[in-house]
Design an enzyme around this catalytic site. Structure first.
Site, PDB file in Angstrom:
ATOM      1  CB  THR A 137      76.147  19.291  46.386  1.00  0.00           C
ATOM      2  OG1 THR A 137      74.815  18.185  46.527  1.00  0.00           O
ATOM      3  CG2 THR A 137      76.867  18.451  47.353  1.00  0.00           C
ATOM      4  CG  ASN A 180      65.415  16.245  51.518  1.00  0.00           C
ATOM      5  OD1 ASN A 180      65.579  16.266  52.979  1.00  0.00           O
ATOM      6  ND2 ASN A 180      66.291  15.341  51.151  1.00  0.00           N
ATOM      7  CD  GLN A 205      62.902  19.656  48.959  1.00  0.00           C
ATOM      8  OE1 GLN A 205      62.117  19.987  48.449  1.00  0.00           O
ATOM      9  NE2 GLN A 205      64.304  18.530  48.165  1.00  0.00           N
ATOM     10  CG  HIS A 217      67.549  20.576  40.418  1.00  0.00           C
ATOM     11  ND1 HIS A 217      66.956  19.499  41.033  1.00  0.00           N
ATOM     12  CD2 HIS A 217      68.785  20.133  41.644  1.00  0.00           C
ATOM     13  CE1 HIS A 217      67.720  18.873  42.092  1.00  0.00           C
ATOM     14  NE2 HIS A 217      68.629  19.398  42.520  1.00  0.00           N
ATOM     15  CB  THR A 258      83.213  31.084  32.812  1.00  0.00           C
ATOM     16  OG1 THR A 258      84.470  30.974  32.601  1.00  0.00           O
ATOM     17  CG2 THR A 258      82.648  31.586  32.188  1.00  0.00           C
ATOM     18  CB  CYS A 281      71.762   6.503  47.325  1.00  0.00           C
ATOM     19  SG  CYS A 281      71.372   5.162  48.541  1.00  0.00           S
TER      20      CYS A 281
HETATM   21  N1  PLP Z   1      69.909  20.228  50.245  1.00  0.00           N
HETATM   22  C1  PLP Z   1      68.304  19.849  50.890  1.00  0.00           C
HETATM   23  C2  PLP Z   1      67.384  19.701  51.716  1.00  0.00           C
HETATM   24  C3  PLP Z   1      67.719  18.406  48.804  1.00  0.00           C
HETATM   25  O1  PLP Z   1      66.604  18.335  48.520  1.00  0.00           O
HETATM   26  C4  PLP Z   1      68.769  19.259  48.251  1.00  0.00           C
HETATM   27  C5  PLP Z   1      68.289  17.870  46.815  1.00  0.00           C
HETATM   28  O2  PLP Z   1      67.939  17.176  46.503  1.00  0.00           O
HETATM   29  C6  PLP Z   1      69.957  19.158  48.375  1.00  0.00           C
HETATM   30  C7  PLP Z   1      70.516  20.041  49.175  1.00  0.00           C
HETATM   31  C8  PLP Z   1      71.289  18.862  46.948  1.00  0.00           C
HETATM   32  O3  PLP Z   1      70.933  19.604  46.443  1.00  0.00           O
HETATM   33  P1  PLP Z   1      71.884  19.894  44.680  1.00  0.00           P
HETATM   34  O4  PLP Z   1      70.557  18.431  43.645  1.00  0.00           O
HETATM   35  O5  PLP Z   1      71.873  21.105  44.138  1.00  0.00           O
HETATM   36  O6  PLP Z   1      72.964  19.118  44.975  1.00  0.00           O
END
Ligand code: PLP
Length: 388
Positions: free
Chosen positions: A73, A156, A184, A206, A243, A331
């Protein structure tokens, strides 16, 4: 006795893998700040730079072009901006063209004003409509600045692989920039920034078994760079101050290294499990709609709709059976919203989508338990139109 849980929601987040956990535990013994010049600082710096090499290798990039962030994000908000520099000169991007199936972090448009954001459609199978992209770009006013296009590599919710390199050819013809959310895709298919012809890739740790809260913005080169989102001490060559999240970066790199190892075999194993699952679902409920089945998908994802079953009800029903799945994208409140992706694919508001996503440690037994739950839930459905 507590019900054994089965985790089938790897697209939401992947369990921390042992490699990442061990690397992070070792890193906790290092006391230094990577910006310090003393021996402790230099040891931390060496570890961060080694991590950068592993993350770069995941997408065929130069280590120097990896900027660590707090996740996808942040990387998205960093790069989705009208303000760029080309070498020493400012470069103003005038419009963002984002596909209608992007993750909400991209759909929000980062630092672009709402009126600067355009969307291009997707087809019913969940693949973006490249003709729609071309038509939008044909109407772009170049005199105001180049266009930016944001297109994810793998969706996703559906797991559908998007035609990014074909889109890149169109973007190049119109002199635009291409931003690819590869969150993804890594660890699920081979990803190479040059082969995709992307200007920037977005990654997060993650989804590949690394820790949460760390990711990267990966650039194709160093000439064209977005204005920093976070300013301060000038870390990450001034592109992202603060940092470094040292232990998380080390864990991310360990997961990236593991994600590349044996990728081909992992894809075959997971696709066998997913295909068996889907064959069982189709045998149990002939009216199940498995989205994106006829097009290229990653091996781990099954996004489906069962007529008469709402997403929220379905998700809870699976949870009660001990199976963690998801309703596409939840959400942050935990509430299940209407799937924007299904809407973009032209499905009615009433149809609910449910996502089962597998990972490297998913077993045959996990699939059998999921299928048993599916059968139970499907059989319990109230026939469409029957009164409550
Ligand atoms: N983009 C996609 C396709 C995702 O599936 C996700 C997470 O669900 C994100 C962006 C956002 O990732 P983050 O949780 O690292 O901000």
């Amino acid at each position: 006795m507590a019900l054994a849980r089965v985790y089938m929601d790897w697209n939401a987040t992947a369990p921390l893998m042992a490699e990442a956990r061990h690397a992070m535990i070792d890193a906790f013994a290092l006391p230094g700040n990577a910006s310090s010049v003393h021996a402790e600082g230099r040891a931390a710096r060496a570890a961060v730079e080694k991590a950068r090499r592993h993350v770069a290798a995941l997408v065929g990039a130069e280590p120097a072009h990896v900027i660590f962030t707090s996740g996808a994000t942040e990387a998205i908000n960093h790069v989705l901006t009208p303000d760029f520099r080309m070498g020493r000169s400012p470069l103003q991007v005038s419009r963002l063209y984002a596909s209608a199936i992007e993750h909400s972090a991209v759909r929000e448009g980062g630092r672009f004003a709402t009126e600067q954001i355009c969307r291009f459609a997707a087809t019913r199978s969940g693949v973006v409509d490249l003709e729609a992209l071309e038509q939008s770009l044909a109407g772009h006013d170049r005199s105001a600045g180049p266009p930016m296009v944001a297109l994810m590599l793998v969706n996703n919710e559906t797991g559908v692989i998007q035609p990014v390199s074909e889109a890149a050819q169109i973007v190049r013809r119109f002199g635009g920039l291409l931003i690819v959310d590869a969150v993804q895709a890594v660890g699920r298919i081979p990803v190479d920034i040059a082969a995709l012809d992307a200007d920037f890739l977005i990654l997060t740790s993650h989804k590949i078994g690394g820790p949460k809260g760390v990711g990267a913005l990966v650039a194709r080169g160093e000439a064209l760079m977005p204005a920093p989102l976070i300013r301060g001490g000038g870390q990450e060559k001034g592109h992202r101050s603060g940092t470094e999240s040292f232990h998380a970066i080390i864990g991310f790199a360990a997961a990236a290294e593991a994600a590349l190892e044996g990728l081909g075999e992992r894809i075959s194993e997971i696709s066998r499990l997913r295909d068996d699952l889907e064959a069982g679902m189709l045998a149990a409920a002939s009216d199940v709609i498995i989205h994106g089945r006829g097009v290229d998908r990653v091996a781990n994802t099954c996004f489906f709709s069962l007529p008469g079953l709402k997403s929220e009800t379905g998700q809870i029903a699976f949870d009660l059976e001990g199976i963690a799945i998801s309703a596409g994208s939840a959400c942050s409140s935990g509430k299940v919203g209407q799937s924007q992706v299904l809407t973009a694919m032209g499905f009615e508001q009433e149809i609910g989508g449910l996502r089962i996503s597998l990972g490297p440690t998913t077993t045959r037994d996990d699939v059998a338990a999921t299928l048993a739950a599916f059968k139970k839930i499907s059989d319990r459905r109230r026939p469409a139109g029957e009164a409550a």
